[in-house]
Design an enzyme around this catalytic site. Structure first.
Site, PDB file in Angstrom:
ATOM      1  N   GLU A 116       0.826  -1.221   0.000  1.00  0.00           N
ATOM      2  CA  GLU A 116       0.000   0.000   0.000  1.00  0.00           C
ATOM      3  C   GLU A 116       0.857   1.268   0.000  1.00  0.00           C
ATOM      4  O   GLU A 116       0.345   2.351   0.256  1.00  0.00           O
ATOM      5  CB  GLU A 116      -0.931   0.019   1.214  1.00  0.00           C
ATOM      6  CG  GLU A 116      -1.887  -1.146   1.311  1.00  0.00           C
ATOM      7  CD  GLU A 116      -2.944  -1.175   0.211  1.00  0.00           C
ATOM      8  OE1 GLU A 116      -2.985  -0.257  -0.622  1.00  0.00           O
ATOM      9  OE2 GLU A 116      -3.720  -2.153   0.188  1.00  0.00           O
ATOM     10  N   HIS A 139      -3.004   2.487   8.304  1.00  0.00           N
ATOM     11  CA  HIS A 139      -4.109   1.739   7.715  1.00  0.00           C
ATOM     12  C   HIS A 139      -4.355   0.473   8.522  1.00  0.00           C
ATOM     13  O   HIS A 139      -3.399  -0.200   8.931  1.00  0.00           O
ATOM     14  CB  HIS A 139      -3.772   1.384   6.263  1.00  0.00           C
ATOM     15  CG  HIS A 139      -4.677   0.361   5.674  1.00  0.00           C
ATOM     16  ND1 HIS A 139      -6.025   0.579   5.491  1.00  0.00           N
ATOM     17  CD2 HIS A 139      -4.445  -0.916   5.243  1.00  0.00           C
ATOM     18  CE1 HIS A 139      -6.566  -0.511   4.958  1.00  0.00           C
ATOM     19  NE2 HIS A 139      -5.636  -1.427   4.811  1.00  0.00           N
ATOM     20  N   HIS A 141      -7.803  -2.599   9.832  1.00  0.00           N
ATOM     21  CA  HIS A 141      -9.094  -3.238   9.524  1.00  0.00           C
ATOM     22  C   HIS A 141      -9.955  -3.363  10.783  1.00  0.00           C
ATOM     23  O   HIS A 141     -10.235  -4.484  11.219  1.00  0.00           O
ATOM     24  CB  HIS A 141      -8.866  -4.633   8.932  1.00  0.00           C
ATOM     25  CG  HIS A 141      -7.935  -4.688   7.755  1.00  0.00           C
ATOM     26  ND1 HIS A 141      -7.238  -5.819   7.389  1.00  0.00           N
ATOM     27  CD2 HIS A 141      -7.604  -3.741   6.832  1.00  0.00           C
ATOM     28  CE1 HIS A 141      -6.509  -5.583   6.305  1.00  0.00           C
ATOM     29  NE2 HIS A 141      -6.703  -4.316   5.949  1.00  0.00           N
ATOM     30  N   GLU A 169     -17.095  12.280  22.368  1.00  0.00           N
ATOM     31  CA  GLU A 169     -15.717  12.374  21.888  1.00  0.00           C
ATOM     32  C   GLU A 169     -15.599  12.455  20.362  1.00  0.00           C
ATOM     33  O   GLU A 169     -14.637  13.029  19.847  1.00  0.00           O
ATOM     34  CB  GLU A 169     -14.914  11.154  22.365  1.00  0.00           C
ATOM     35  CG  GLU A 169     -14.489  11.239  23.804  1.00  0.00           C
ATOM     36  CD  GLU A 169     -13.595  12.433  24.082  1.00  0.00           C
ATOM     37  OE1 GLU A 169     -12.496  12.482  23.523  1.00  0.00           O
ATOM     38  OE2 GLU A 169     -14.019  13.323  24.830  1.00  0.00           O
ATOM     39  N   HIS A 210     -13.277  -2.984   3.626  1.00  0.00           N
ATOM     40  CA  HIS A 210     -11.841  -3.260   3.744  1.00  0.00           C
ATOM     41  C   HIS A 210     -11.257  -2.705   5.055  1.00  0.00           C
ATOM     42  O   HIS A 210     -10.717  -3.467   5.840  1.00  0.00           O
ATOM     43  CB  HIS A 210     -11.076  -2.707   2.535  1.00  0.00           C
ATOM     44  CG  HIS A 210      -9.607  -3.015   2.571  1.00  0.00           C
ATOM     45  ND1 HIS A 210      -8.919  -3.570   1.515  1.00  0.00           N
ATOM     46  CD2 HIS A 210      -8.687  -2.850   3.560  1.00  0.00           C
ATOM     47  CE1 HIS A 210      -7.659  -3.752   1.845  1.00  0.00           C
ATOM     48  NE2 HIS A 210      -7.479  -3.323   3.089  1.00  0.00           N
TER      49      HIS A 210
HETATM   50  O1  2HA Z   1      -1.023  -4.867   4.008  1.00  0.00           O
HETATM   51  O2  2HA Z   1      -3.970  -4.293   4.770  1.00  0.00           O
HETATM   52  O3  2HA Z   1      -4.582  -3.327   2.418  1.00  0.00           O
HETATM   53  C1  2HA Z   1      -2.183  -5.600   4.056  1.00  0.00           C
HETATM   54  C2  2HA Z   1      -3.344  -4.707   3.842  1.00  0.00           C
HETATM   55  C3  2HA Z   1      -3.668  -4.349   2.463  1.00  0.00           C
HETATM   56 ZN    ZN Z   2      -5.848  -3.432   4.311  1.00  0.00          ZN
END
Ligand code: 2HA
Ligand code: ZN
Length: 270
Positions: A116, A139, A141, A169, A210
């Site tokens: 990424e 980033h 999840h 908050e 995602h």
């Molecule tokens: O690196 O999260 O979006 C693994 C991820 C790809």
């Molecule tokens: Zn990811």
């Protein structure tokens, strides 16, 4: 030269990704983090002339030429970073040509930076224009934010307002709201461009089905931004099956903004 493994920036990165893992934001090799480093700080630990190898970036990041980043490795598990930073992290400098990364440390097993990286570097470029102090792109999840993208409208205003209403908050921490992208294939320049475009206006960008991107001045601030949005999403998901008897109203949101001296996105409170 001091030991880079003992540097505050490396220790903080290790602690941060461990916490992200512990909170369930980063299963397996999920998630990636990039931290813009101070060149003078790096020079205490590494000889900037010693390039271990060069790695193609995959797009032109000339705007960041000379800048040095600490970046999580592709395919690496956040749960393993703290015990083995040298294999799981890397310190790279963007070469003058803009399309090559010069490896100064890490990725010791022959690895490379996250797939990424285009989305990260394009987001850094966008955020640095808004705030020259921006150093972090993160980033991950998180379960509840992701869950919301299945059952909530992806309209950015409505998505943000649903979170603002979950707890005080949220308005305090992200008055500038959350950008939302529809599902797209990850790891491509296209999603990088779309994310960076959103980063002109937002510090948080949700990738439907995602995960989420966050940007901030340092690791703590960026972590806290995602943590607060995810807390709001958890409350949203937990209360969803039940009749809502009371909530934070638009009038309340205005009271919060005034009390904490924050400016919310114009027109996003009625
Ligand atoms: O690196 O999260 O979006 C693994 C991820 C790809
Ligand atoms: Zn990811």
């Amino acid at each position: 030269m001091k030991d880079v493994k003992k540097s505050p920036f490396l220790r903080e990165m290790c602690k941060t990704v461990s916490n992200m893992y512990r909170l369930g934001w980063d299963e397996r090799n999920g998630g990636n983090v990039s931290l813009l480093l101070d060149e003078n700080e790096v020079a205490k630990y590494l000889d900037p002339k010693k390039v271990k190898r060069t790695i193609p970036i995959g797009f032109d990041a000339k705007e960041l030429a000379g800048k040095i980043f600490l970046v999580t490795g592709t395919g690496k598990y956040f749960k393993n970073v703290e015990d083995d930073p040298e294999n799981n992290l890397g310190i790279i400098r963007i070469a003058p040509d803009g399309v090559t990364a010069e490896l100064l440390w890490g990725y010791a097993d022959g690895g490379r930076f996250t797939s990424e990286l285009p989305a990260h570097l394009m987001s850094h470029i966008a955020r640095l224009k808004v705030n020259p102090k921006n150093r972090v792109v993160m980033h991950c999840h998180p379960v509840n934010l992701l869950s919301m993208t299945f059952i909530h409208s992806l309209d950015e205003r409505e998505f943000t307002r649903s979170l603002w209403r979950t707890c005080t908050e949220c308005m305090v921490v992200f008055p500038d709201g959350i950008g939302v992208l529809p599902w797209m294939l990850c790891g491509t320049p296209e999603i990088g461009i779309a994310t960076a475009e959103k980063m002109n206006d937002f510090r948080l960008v949700v990738w439907a089905q995602h995960g989420i991107y966050g940007a901030g001045a340092d690791l703590d601030e960026t972590f806290g931004l995602i943590e607060t949005a995810e807390k709001g999403a958890e409350i949203y998901m937990k209360t969803l099956p039940y009749p809502i008897l009371q909530t934070i109203t638009d009038e309340d949101l205005k009271v919060i903004a005034k009390a904490f001296n924050v400016t919310y996105k114009e027109g996003w409170v009625d």
